[in-house]
Design a protein around this motif. Structure first.
Motif, PDB file in Angstrom:
ATOM      1  N   TRP A  12      -6.282  -0.857  -1.785  1.00 50.42           N
ATOM      2  CA  TRP A  12      -6.711  -2.081  -2.470  1.00 50.42           C
ATOM      3  C   TRP A  12      -7.620  -1.773  -3.659  1.00 50.42           C
ATOM      4  O   TRP A  12      -7.240  -0.961  -4.503  1.00 50.42           O
ATOM      5  N   TYR A  38     -13.136  -1.646  12.462  1.00 48.54           N
ATOM      6  CA  TYR A  38     -13.610  -0.495  11.693  1.00 48.54           C
ATOM      7  C   TYR A  38     -15.096  -0.199  11.876  1.00 48.54           C
ATOM      8  O   TYR A  38     -15.507   0.951  11.860  1.00 48.54           O
ATOM      9  N   ASN A  45      -8.303  -5.726  14.242  1.00 42.62           N
ATOM     10  CA  ASN A  45      -8.521  -4.655  13.275  1.00 42.62           C
ATOM     11  C   ASN A  45     -10.002  -4.322  13.321  1.00 42.62           C
ATOM     12  O   ASN A  45     -10.844  -5.141  12.948  1.00 42.62           O
ATOM     13  N   GLU A  85      -5.426 -10.514   8.700  1.00 45.39           N
ATOM     14  CA  GLU A  85      -6.801 -10.759   8.261  1.00 45.39           C
ATOM     15  C   GLU A  85      -6.968 -11.977   7.356  1.00 45.39           C
ATOM     16  O   GLU A  85      -7.294 -11.855   6.172  1.00 45.39           O
ATOM     17  N   TRP A 107     -18.735   2.445   5.537  1.00 46.53           N
ATOM     18  CA  TRP A 107     -18.745   1.665   6.782  1.00 46.53           C
ATOM     19  C   TRP A 107     -19.355   2.517   7.887  1.00 46.53           C
ATOM     20  O   TRP A 107     -18.922   3.667   8.102  1.00 46.53           O
ATOM     21  N   PHE A 153      -7.126   7.380   4.142  1.00 44.69           N
ATOM     22  CA  PHE A 153      -7.170   6.929   5.539  1.00 44.69           C
ATOM     23  C   PHE A 153      -6.062   7.559   6.385  1.00 44.69           C
ATOM     24  O   PHE A 153      -5.979   7.309   7.578  1.00 44.69           O
ATOM     25  N   GLN A 210       0.797  -1.224   0.000  1.00 44.76           N
ATOM     26  CA  GLN A 210       0.000   0.000   0.000  1.00 44.76           C
ATOM     27  C   GLN A 210       0.832   1.277   0.000  1.00 44.76           C
ATOM     28  O   GLN A 210       0.334   2.328  -0.385  1.00 44.76           O
ATOM     29  N   HIS A 213       0.931  -9.385   4.641  1.00 43.68           N
ATOM     30  CA  HIS A 213      -0.205  -8.479   4.461  1.00 43.68           C
ATOM     31  C   HIS A 213      -0.637  -8.574   2.991  1.00 43.68           C
ATOM     32  O   HIS A 213      -0.562  -7.601   2.235  1.00 43.68           O
ATOM     33  N   TRP A 214      -0.958  -9.825   2.562  1.00 49.23           N
ATOM     34  CA  TRP A 214      -1.698 -10.102   1.330  1.00 49.23           C
ATOM     35  C   TRP A 214      -0.895 -10.189   0.033  1.00 49.23           C
ATOM     36  O   TRP A 214      -1.467 -10.457  -1.023  1.00 49.23           O
ATOM     37  N   GLU A 251      -5.294  -2.215  14.036  1.00 49.85           N
ATOM     38  CA  GLU A 251      -5.787  -1.232  13.061  1.00 49.85           C
ATOM     39  C   GLU A 251      -7.095  -0.636  13.548  1.00 49.85           C
ATOM     40  O   GLU A 251      -7.984  -1.352  14.023  1.00 49.85           O
TER      41      GLU A 251
HETATM   42  C1  FCB Z   1      -7.907  -3.507   6.459  1.00 46.75           C
HETATM   43  C2  FCB Z   1      -6.557  -3.799   5.858  1.00 46.75           C
HETATM   44  C3  FCB Z   1      -5.705  -2.568   5.624  1.00 46.75           C
HETATM   45  C4  FCB Z   1      -6.523  -1.386   5.147  1.00 46.75           C
HETATM   46  C5  FCB Z   1      -7.756  -1.195   5.992  1.00 46.75           C
HETATM   47  C6  FCB Z   1      -8.605  -0.033   5.572  1.00 46.75           C
HETATM   48  O1  FCB Z   1      -8.769  -4.553   6.154  1.00 46.75           O
HETATM   49  O2  FCB Z   1      -5.832  -4.679   6.693  1.00 46.75           O
HETATM   50  O3  FCB Z   1      -4.677  -2.917   4.738  1.00 46.75           O
HETATM   51  O4  FCB Z   1      -6.783  -1.498   3.819  1.00 46.75           O
HETATM   52  O5  FCB Z   1      -8.532  -2.354   5.983  1.00 46.75           O
END
Ligand code: FCB
Length: 447
Positions: free
Chosen positions: A404, A291, A289, A164, A322, A412, A18, A119-120, A349
């Motif tokens: 993404w 949100y 994480n 995740e 969200w 963010f 990212q 991280h993906w 996060e």
């Molecule tokens: C999470 C991800 C992170 C970012 C946030 C907004 O799911 O781990 O990389 O994109 O969302």
């Protein structure tokens, strides 16, 4: 007065793909996100991570931003393909060198490195061998993890094995919205299982090589029934099993929630008893994480869950759509404590995208983000007062970056990034967060 304990880890989080850019520099191998973002139609505006925030070349400048914030810890991720261009086999010292410089730079300034291994961004070469569907994938991950532990274990304060796993299994392999873009109900539960085996293998290895701590980061969100109708209540339960308990029950109890077999039907595998014992491996902390929450209604036509999420009113949402729901953070932390025996927790996060205006006189006004952070920190403080073993909090994220499938359209960051020249500008929330850290949280709880 502050509810936050002495030594609380105040931090910010980022991930390699990212922010870094230059995904193929210095001998790095491409990742599945490189291929995915370069395939037309996948990412908003056709954006890719080729340039991102050019963090790869702006290391020192970005460490200075961390110093300016006064963070105690910084959560970064390592691009596997920089270390092992083919995913396994030959290592690439130049790729490793980048992270060594980064971590040295952090330590020199008294910032604790918290390092996510995955991280993906799986190396494309491993995707060509089936990726996480391949039963050998936990071994590949262990090979990579061992290299990193040997190179850095004495300097890293905490490791996050996988970020995740639910997103990887579901968005990557069931819904095809993330790399590698598969839509395969058969693949998703197997990928989830292999990710847990990979995590467990890395934890086992770490026990022989490292002395600090190691955990996993999970996306968690409360699932609230849209009404008291039993059908809605059951739908919320199914979604809770699917999103929250899938990985947690596996990590703490060595079993999967019964609902998953129902949701996946014939695609749900018979996992061996041995492997279920292996994945019972919560590690030293759970990374949360957080949100949002979901409000769930039954909908027999929606496969495979038989559930839909209600769309909250626009004004209650971030730019991601969200819902802003800080109470869900204390709820989630309290639930983790009660259900899983009061584990040690890091909020790895938490943050929000808003339509921030461009800087004026060098600063970006983002009152909504300040409000979001304040409310969520109050929720964290409330959880602490109820005995939750919370050790740290990381804002997502340092810089506006490649979000993404949304590309650069969602901001963010605590720092605003000018896409024309990549210059960084502090948002008002950066100053606010700095005050929070300087007062060990008291500034978040004041009116
Ligand atoms: C999470 C991800 C992170 C970012 C946030 C907004 O799911 O781990 O990389 O994109 O969302």
């Amino acid at each position: 007065m502050t509810a936050f304990p002495e030594g609380f880890w105040w931090g910010v989080a980022t991930s390699a793909y990212q922010i870094e850019g230059s995904p193929l520099a210095d001998g790095a191998g491409p990742s599945i996100w490189h291929r995915f973002s370069h395939t037309p139609g996948h990412i908003a505006q056709g954006d890719t991570g080729d340039l991102a925030c050019d963090h790869y070349h702006r290391l020192t400048e970005d460490i200075d931003l961390l110093v300016e914030l006064g963070v105690k810890a910084y959560r970064l991720s390592i691009a596997w393909g920089r270390i092992l261009p083919e995913g396994i086999g030959a290592t690439n010292p130049r790729g490793l060198g980048f992270y060594q410089r980064l971590i040295e730079g952090l330590l020199k300034r008294g910032i604790k490195p918290v390092v996510t291994l995955y991280h993906w961004d799986l190396p494309e070469a491993l995707q060509d061998r089936g990726g996480w569907v391949n039963p050998d994938s936990p071994l590949w991950f262990a090979e990579y993890a061992e290299i990193m532990f040997r190179a850095l274990a004495d300097r890293v304060a905490a490791w996050v094995t996988i970020n995740e796993p639910w997103v990887i299994a579901v968005l990557g392999h069931l819904e095809g919205r993330h790399a590698p873009g598969q839509r395969d109900a058969w693949a998703a539960p197997r990928v989830g299982h292999h990710l847990l085996l990979a995590h467990a293998a890395a934890v086992d290895l770490y026990r022989t090589l490292g002395q600090q701590s190691i955990g996993i980061a999970l996306n968690l969100e409360p699932q609230h029934a849209a009404s008291a109708d039993p059908a809605d209540l059951q739908a919320a339960q199914r979604r809770d099993a699917f999103i929250n308990r899938w990985f947690l029950d596996a990590l703490f109890f060595g079993r999967y929630p019964a609902e998953l077999a129902q949701i996946f039907g014939a695609a749900w595998p018979e996992f061996s008893a041995d492997s279920l014992v292996q994945i019972r491996c919560p590690g030293d902390f759970i990374g949360v994480n957080y949100y949002t929450r979901a409000r769930v209604a039954a909908d027999p036509g929606s496969r495979p869950l038989g559930a839909v999420c209600l769309k909250p009113p626009r004004h209650q949402c971030t730019e991601m759509g969200w819902e802003i729901y800080p109470e869900g953070l204390s709820e989630t932390l309290g639930w983790l404590k009660d259900r899983y025996g009061n584990p040690c927790i890091l909020i790895t996060e938490n943050g929000a995208a808003f339509a921030d205006p461009p800087p004026q006189a060098g600063v970006v006004a983002d009152p909504q983000r300040i409000h979001y952070l304040k409310k969520h920190l109050s929720a964290a403080a409330q959880a602490l007062s109820q005995g939750v073993d919370l050790r740290g909090y990381f804002v997502w994220t340092l810089l506006d970056n490649f979000e993404w499938t949304e590309g650069y359209s969602k901001r963010f960051g605590l720092y605003w990034v000018d896409r024309a020249n990549l210059q960084r500008y502090p948002k008002a929330s950066a100053r606010f967060y700095r005050a929070i850290i300087a007062t060990n949280g008291a500034a978040a709880l004041a009116d």
